[in-house]
Design a protein around this motif. Structure first.
Motif, mmCIF file in Angstrom:
data_model
loop_
_atom_site.group_PDB
_atom_site.id
_atom_site.type_symbol
_atom_site.label_atom_id
_atom_site.label_comp_id
_atom_site.label_asym_id
_atom_site.label_seq_id
_atom_site.Cartn_x
_atom_site.Cartn_y
_atom_site.Cartn_z
ATOM 1 N N VAL A 62 0.834 -1.200 0.000
ATOM 2 C CA VAL A 62 0.000 0.000 0.000
ATOM 3 C C VAL A 62 0.866 1.246 0.000
ATOM 4 O O VAL A 62 0.649 2.188 -0.758
ATOM 5 N N CYS A 63 1.879 1.244 0.875
ATOM 6 C CA CYS A 63 2.756 2.406 0.953
ATOM 7 C C CYS A 63 3.468 2.625 -0.367
ATOM 8 O O CYS A 63 3.660 3.764 -0.803
ATOM 9 N N GLY A 64 3.869 1.527 -1.035
ATOM 10 C CA GLY A 64 4.524 1.660 -2.324
ATOM 11 C C GLY A 64 3.608 2.271 -3.358
ATOM 12 O O GLY A 64 4.022 3.120 -4.150
ATOM 13 N N LEU A 65 2.349 1.884 -3.335
ATOM 14 C CA LEU A 65 1.380 2.454 -4.267
ATOM 15 C C LEU A 65 1.176 3.937 -4.026
ATOM 16 O O LEU A 65 0.959 4.714 -4.949
ATOM 17 N N LEU A 66 1.253 4.323 -2.745
ATOM 18 C CA LEU A 66 1.035 5.732 -2.419
ATOM 19 C C LEU A 66 2.086 6.629 -3.048
ATOM 20 O O LEU A 66 1.813 7.778 -3.379
ATOM 21 N N ILE A 67 3.305 6.135 -3.205
ATOM 22 C CA ILE A 67 4.362 7.010 -3.709
ATOM 23 C C ILE A 67 4.666 6.790 -5.188
ATOM 24 O O ILE A 67 5.348 7.591 -5.810
ATOM 25 N N SER A 68 4.137 5.707 -5.767
ATOM 26 C CA SER A 68 4.516 5.374 -7.133
ATOM 27 C C SER A 68 3.989 6.379 -8.142
ATOM 28 O O SER A 68 4.608 6.595 -9.178
ATOM 29 N N THR A 69 2.844 7.019 -7.856
ATOM 30 C CA THR A 69 2.241 7.924 -8.820
ATOM 31 C C THR A 69 2.933 9.272 -8.867
ATOM 32 O O THR A 69 2.720 10.053 -9.787
ATOM 33 N N THR A 70 3.756 9.559 -7.870
ATOM 34 C CA THR A 70 4.430 10.855 -7.845
ATOM 35 C C THR A 70 5.904 10.612 -7.527
ATOM 36 O O THR A 70 6.426 11.053 -6.510
ATOM 37 N N ALA A 71 6.569 9.902 -8.408
ATOM 38 C CA ALA A 71 7.911 9.410 -8.104
ATOM 39 C C ALA A 71 8.911 10.529 -7.880
ATOM 40 O O ALA A 71 9.908 10.364 -7.181
ATOM 41 N N THR A 72 8.673 11.684 -8.481
ATOM 42 C CA THR A 72 9.647 12.768 -8.378
ATOM 43 C C THR A 72 9.438 13.636 -7.149
ATOM 44 O O THR A 72 10.259 14.471 -6.842
ATOM 45 N N ALA A 73 8.326 13.455 -6.431
ATOM 46 C CA ALA A 73 8.034 14.296 -5.268
ATOM 47 C C ALA A 73 8.861 13.853 -4.073
ATOM 48 O O ALA A 73 9.222 12.688 -3.940
ATOM 49 N N ASP A 74 9.180 14.810 -3.213
ATOM 50 C CA ASP A 74 9.839 14.477 -1.962
ATOM 51 C C ASP A 74 8.856 13.758 -1.059
ATOM 52 O O ASP A 74 7.661 14.053 -1.041
ATOM 53 N N VAL A 75 9.367 12.824 -0.278
ATOM 54 C CA VAL A 75 8.517 11.983 0.567
ATOM 55 C C VAL A 75 8.687 12.369 2.028
ATOM 56 O O VAL A 75 9.806 12.535 2.508
ATOM 57 N N ILE A 76 7.567 12.514 2.730
ATOM 58 C CA ILE A 76 7.560 12.704 4.175
ATOM 59 C C ILE A 76 7.054 11.410 4.783
ATOM 60 O O ILE A 76 5.894 11.026 4.589
ATOM 61 N N LYS A 77 7.916 10.721 5.523
ATOM 62 C CA LYS A 77 7.507 9.478 6.144
ATOM 63 C C LYS A 77 6.758 9.747 7.443
ATOM 64 O O LYS A 77 7.201 10.547 8.271
ATOM 65 N N ILE A 78 5.625 9.073 7.593
ATOM 66 C CA ILE A 78 4.810 9.147 8.806
ATOM 67 C C ILE A 78 4.788 7.758 9.442
ATOM 68 O O ILE A 78 4.312 6.802 8.828
ATOM 69 N N ALA A 79 5.305 7.650 10.650
ATOM 70 C CA ALA A 79 5.269 6.362 11.338
ATOM 71 C C ALA A 79 3.955 6.203 12.079
ATOM 72 O O ALA A 79 3.552 7.079 12.851
ATOM 73 N N SER A 80 3.277 5.101 11.813
ATOM 74 C CA SER A 80 2.081 4.744 12.561
ATOM 75 C C SER A 80 2.503 3.672 13.563
ATOM 76 O O SER A 80 2.792 2.531 13.188
ATOM 77 N N VAL A 81 2.587 4.057 14.833
ATOM 78 C CA VAL A 81 3.090 3.157 15.878
ATOM 79 C C VAL A 81 1.917 2.624 16.695
ATOM 80 O O VAL A 81 1.136 3.401 17.258
ATOM 81 N N GLY A 82 1.803 1.323 16.758
ATOM 82 C CA GLY A 82 0.715 0.705 17.510
ATOM 83 C C GLY A 82 0.791 -0.799 17.393
ATOM 84 O O GLY A 82 1.693 -1.350 16.753
ATOM 85 N N PRO A 83 -0.162 -1.512 17.993
ATOM 86 C CA PRO A 83 -0.117 -2.974 17.970
ATOM 87 C C PRO A 83 -0.483 -3.560 16.605
ATOM 88 O O PRO A 83 -1.558 -3.287 16.076
ATOM 89 N N MET A 84 0.435 -4.339 16.057
ATOM 90 C CA MET A 84 0.180 -5.104 14.832
ATOM 91 C C MET A 84 0.118 -6.587 15.133
ATOM 92 O O MET A 84 -0.293 -7.389 14.302
ATOM 93 N N THR A 85 0.582 -6.962 16.330
ATOM 94 C CA THR A 85 0.532 -8.342 16.789
ATOM 95 C C THR A 85 -0.030 -8.347 18.204
ATOM 96 O O THR A 85 -0.085 -7.308 18.870
ATOM 97 N N GLY A 86 -0.450 -9.525 18.679
ATOM 98 C CA GLY A 86 -0.981 -9.638 20.026
ATOM 99 C C GLY A 86 -2.483 -9.432 20.068
ATOM 100 O O GLY A 86 -3.153 -9.299 19.039
ATOM 101 N N PRO A 87 -3.052 -9.361 21.277
ATOM 102 C CA PRO A 87 -4.504 -9.309 21.431
ATOM 103 C C PRO A 87 -5.137 -7.951 21.123
ATOM 104 O O PRO A 87 -6.353 -7.828 21.133
ATOM 105 N N PHE A 88 -4.318 -6.933 20.846
ATOM 106 C CA PHE A 88 -4.867 -5.592 20.658
ATOM 107 C C PHE A 88 -4.646 -5.053 19.248
ATOM 108 O O PHE A 88 -4.599 -3.850 19.035
ATOM 109 N N THR A 89 -4.503 -5.968 18.279
ATOM 110 C CA THR A 89 -4.252 -5.531 16.903
ATOM 111 C C THR A 89 -5.376 -4.674 16.345
ATOM 112 O O THR A 89 -5.150 -3.855 15.454
#
Length: 370
Positions: A13-40
């Motif tokens: 998904v992230c790759g698709l987000l940037i592929s359409t505007t390959a020449t633009a500068d990218v600002i990375k946004i970290a989404s920090v939270g549970p991806m594993t365990g009982p609180f996904t």
């Protein structure tokens, strides 16, 4: 294997987000939270909301010629993972974070982010201890604190005038904090609490607690904590004929609670962020969620969306992606978001935030209690 598939999906998904505007500068946004365990489910709520906001900004060309890229970082909602997740973000040279979601994790991550000059906006960590007496410069919230939520709960409980109130919590940062806030405000209102105790998370049989509450004649049960324990307490209480009014806080209000509690959830009360989904001004945003098959109605979706709005607005107004410039701007300005007009105290806490009391139904829907 399931985790690898989840990570691959988000990477694609992230790759698709940037592929359409390959020449633009990218600002990375970290989404920090549970991806594993009982609180996904909490992590999914927040990431899908941030992704929805990123898609909308990128579709319009981004911010000042920059486009956003989502980077997911797992903390499993485990407090000991807070510093590990924070260092992972820093090692990837990411300057902006939405999360963490769990208060225990946030306590360990926030000092590292602040020291390293990374702007962190939590859309879900409600414990006052996250910001209290910290003097942070880079730490913000887009959700209210437990003392605000506890006040709303206490006033509602007082209005119901139960004869005997029991307040329980899971002995963790979030659960104990919101339970104590409710307890302390009830005391201010002159309302007596018959029992205030902690339980051990992860247990599977709460019969001794239920028997004790029945013997004391408790007719109102408030729980501070997450859905696994609350779901069992609800189900086992109904099975044992303990049919009193239950109330919880937003951290337990997920569809997983329905799965555990079953029909016993019908009539459960929660404090919850106000009903921002039904506001007419949010119609187009809500539609964008639904078009992607994403649910906007949980406790942390729109607060997460608002966090990205806050960052993007600060970047637009300052014409800068420097985290110090962005943080300074946020401290001195307000931002119009899907959860209202937001402004911040020097602590990074919101100046105001609306919590309401909702009633949960066995079909998974909820309604505001007037």
């Amino acid at each position: 294997m399931a985790m690898k598939k989840r990570l691959l999906t988000w990477s694609m998904v992230c790759g698709l987000l940037i592929s359409t505007t390959a020449t633009a500068d990218v600002i990375k946004i970290a989404s920090v939270g549970p991806m594993t365990g009982p609180f996904t489910q909490y992590g999914d709520m927040s990431r899908q909301a941030v992704l929805t906001a990123i898609e909308q900004y990128n579709a319009k060309g981004g911010v000042n010629g920059h486009i956003f890229e989502l980077v997911s970082v797992d903390d499993a909602c485990e407090p000991k993972q807070g510093p590990i997740a924070a260092n992972s973000v820093i090692n990837q040279k990411i300057n902006f974070v939405i999360g963490p979601l769990c208060s225990g994790v946030t306590l360990g991550a926030a000092p590292i982010f602040d020291e390293q000059g990374v702007v962190m906006i939590t859309p879900a960590a409600t414990s006052p201890s996250v910001t209290e007496d910290r003097n942070y410069q880079y730490i913000f919230r887009t959700i209210g604190r437990d003392d605000q939520q506890g006040e709303v709960a206490a006033k509602f409980i007082a209005h119901l005038k139960p004869k005997k109130i029991a307040i329980f919590h899971d002995k963790q940062t979030y659960g104990q904090g919101v339970a104590n806030a409710t307890y302390q405000y009830l005391k201010k209102l002159g309302v007596e609490v018959a029992i205030f105790e902690g339980i051990n998370p992860g247990e599977t049989d709460y019969s001794p607690i239920i028997t004790k509450l029945k013997s004391l004649g408790v007719d109102f049960f408030y729980y501070g904590g997450y859905h696994p324990e609350l779901g069992l307490l609800l189900r086992q209480s109904r099975e044992q004929g303990f049919n009193v009014q239950f109330m919880g806080a937003e951290g337990a209000a997920t569809s997983e609670l329905n799965s555990i509690a079953g029909d016993a959830i019908d009539g459960m009360l929660f404090t919850f962020p106000a009903d921002f989904v039904s506001k007419p001004e949010n119609k187009s945003v809500i539609q964008s969620f639904k078009e992607k098959g994403r649910d906007p109605s949980g406790p942390f979706q729109l607060t997460s969306y608002a966090a990205l709005q806050a960052l993007a607005t600060a970047m637009q107004e300052t014409k800068s992606t420097n985290p110090t410039t962005v943080a300074e701007w946020l401290h001195s300005h307000h931002v119009n978001t899907v959860v209202g007009d937001l402004s911040w105290q020097p602590s990074g806490d919101l100046t105001t935030f609306a919590f309401e009391v909702f009633q949960w139904h066995k079909d998974g829907s909820k309604t505001v209690v007037k």
